[in-house]
Design a protein around this motif. Sequence first.
Motif, PDB file in Angstrom:
ATOM      1  N   MET A  55       0.798  -1.218   0.000  1.00 33.20           N
ATOM      2  CA  MET A  55       0.000   0.000   0.000  1.00 33.20           C
ATOM      3  C   MET A  55       0.838   1.280   0.000  1.00 33.20           C
ATOM      4  SD  MET A  55      -3.110  -0.443  -0.496  1.00 33.20           S
ATOM      5  CE  MET A  55      -3.614   1.236  -0.107  1.00 33.20           C
ATOM      6  N   PRO A  56       1.939   1.381   0.788  1.00 31.39           N
ATOM      7  CA  PRO A  56       2.735   2.613   0.728  1.00 31.39           C
ATOM      8  C   PRO A  56       3.281   2.924  -0.662  1.00 31.39           C
ATOM      9  CG  PRO A  56       3.320   1.335   2.673  1.00 31.39           C
ATOM     10  CD  PRO A  56       2.432   0.463   1.831  1.00 31.39           C
ATOM     11  N   MET A  57       3.490   1.894  -1.474  1.00 32.41           N
ATOM     12  CA  MET A  57       4.008   2.122  -2.825  1.00 32.41           C
ATOM     13  C   MET A  57       2.980   2.855  -3.686  1.00 32.41           C
ATOM     14  SD  MET A  57       5.744  -1.592  -3.538  1.00 32.41           S
ATOM     15  CE  MET A  57       6.758  -2.386  -2.281  1.00 32.41           C
ATOM     16  N   VAL A  58       1.696   2.571  -3.461  1.00 29.60           N
ATOM     17  CA  VAL A  58       0.645   3.217  -4.236  1.00 29.60           C
ATOM     18  C   VAL A  58       0.564   4.703  -3.918  1.00 29.60           C
ATOM     19  CG1 VAL A  58      -1.833   3.186  -4.734  1.00 29.60           C
ATOM     20  CG2 VAL A  58      -0.627   1.062  -4.301  1.00 29.60           C
ATOM     21  N   LEU A 381       0.271   1.239  -8.784  1.00 32.00           N
ATOM     22  CA  LEU A 381      -1.163   1.206  -8.511  1.00 32.00           C
ATOM     23  C   LEU A 381      -1.743  -0.174  -8.783  1.00 32.00           C
ATOM     24  CD1 LEU A 381      -3.595   2.868  -7.646  1.00 32.00           C
ATOM     25  CD2 LEU A 381      -3.980   3.458 -10.055  1.00 32.00           C
ATOM     26  N   ALA A 382      -1.158  -0.866  -9.760  1.00 29.96           N
ATOM     27  CA  ALA A 382      -1.647  -2.206 -10.100  1.00 29.96           C
ATOM     28  C   ALA A 382      -1.283  -3.250  -9.051  1.00 29.96           C
ATOM     29  CB  ALA A 382      -1.074  -2.625 -11.457  1.00 29.96           C
ATOM     30  N   MET A 383      -0.314  -2.938  -8.188  1.00 27.77           N
ATOM     31  CA  MET A 383       0.189  -3.950  -7.256  1.00 27.77           C
ATOM     32  C   MET A 383      -0.843  -4.387  -6.214  1.00 27.77           C
ATOM     33  SD  MET A 383       4.077  -2.446  -6.876  1.00 27.77           S
ATOM     34  CE  MET A 383       4.715  -3.779  -5.880  1.00 27.77           C
ATOM     35  N   PRO A 384      -1.458  -3.466  -5.448  1.00 27.43           N
ATOM     36  CA  PRO A 384      -2.449  -3.930  -4.464  1.00 27.43           C
ATOM     37  C   PRO A 384      -3.692  -4.527  -5.114  1.00 27.43           C
ATOM     38  CG  PRO A 384      -2.439  -1.540  -4.570  1.00 27.43           C
ATOM     39  CD  PRO A 384      -1.276  -2.010  -5.386  1.00 27.43           C
TER      40      PRO A 384
END
Length: 443
Positions: A55-58, A381-384
């Motif tokens: 989440m922090p990456m987003v 954004l695609a990660m979570p």
Amino acid sequence: MKELIRSNKAFRAIIVSDLFETIGAVLFNIVFLIYAAQLPNKTLAISVVSFMTVMPMVLQAFLGNMAGRIKQPIKYMLDRRLFQTVLYLLEAGLFFFGDLKSWTIFIPLLLINFVSDLTGGLSSMVSMPIIKHVVPNEKREVANGLQTAISSIVSIAGQVLGATLIVIINYRYDVFALLNALMFAIAFLALFSSRTQLEQAETESQIAIKQSRAAAEPSSSSSPKKAGVLKMISASPIVLFILVFGAMINFFGTPVDAVLNLMLLSHHALYFPPLFNTYGQSVAVYGSVFSIGMIISALLMEDFLGKMKITTIIILLEFVMAVLGLTTAFFPNRWLLLVLMFTMAYILGKLNPKIGAMMMRVVPEHQLAAIMGIFGSIMTLAMPVGQLVFLTIANVYRPADAWLVMGISSIFLFVLSLVFYRKSNLTSNGHAATQTNLEIGQK
């Protein structure tokens, strides 16, 4: 590389500080995952931990915007390390006094880790203009490669050590929280020891930011940050290729860790007896092999794969992802899984190291943190979302079904990339532009 560390005191301080910070984070992350596996409804607990990790990456766009408003970057970087020291002292107290089997303790612990990761992301954004004035232009790619290699080495040692040591000390999670606090305290001291050199770089950075902002004012728009990003994307079909397919790779590739962690709960045949015969140790083995692949790749940037066009490397990565998904779904074998994880990591190691150097060269100084944040958010954004989709499949059905969907989807992605590649006439003339690698597929 050795000369850069030996002769540049400020860069050495940043490297040492990041080293101890990473040690603490890696040690505690593997132990926290082991702790989640011992909770009631452990499958849900592990899924929540895996989801919250990305989440922090987003939020990188938000963090990049905040980073641009921080007037004293060095003070923030130091204060943040002290803040994290306090956070993990608090976490040690929760572990010591709380009911370890209760979700009422698990949720606050999860939030503490989230806040720690979030402030860490902001610190990384804040440090970018400083590093730009600490490391000469011609040494930045070497510096980025060195940081990647050190981070991966620590990941190997930390995961294995953490998974083994927690067993030796009879699952004393409070002790590990104290150890994590100690690592952040040492990280603070390492940075504090070279504050004079770092503050000099900070002064140079602030002057350059003022000059950059003044030069941009005559042509500034109402939304310069967004305009800068759109200009970068529209300037070259190769950048568009990287952005689109990099995000899709993150969607299908990021859940690999989480789905594998769930699969290991029931597939003991994927363990490595007699030396690594527990869940935590097996998780550490797969993570370590991935890290080894990243290290070797980062240190051999001029091998045959490193000389390929980045578009070719992305297509190759999609093919490996397809093989990984399908083989793990139908023929789960620990040795084959290790080989494919290593191969995936080795390919990723060619995509990521040049992003910092490239962006520092092409982005105006006053927009560096903001634009890096926006690009990072677009890519991650695609990660979570990917985590949510594939963890849902794994929980509702089986981890093998999640692997199957991942494999089939990667085949379509591979074919789509080939079609896009040919229709867009991507040639080697744009190879330099493809060095904006956007942190694809980071574990």
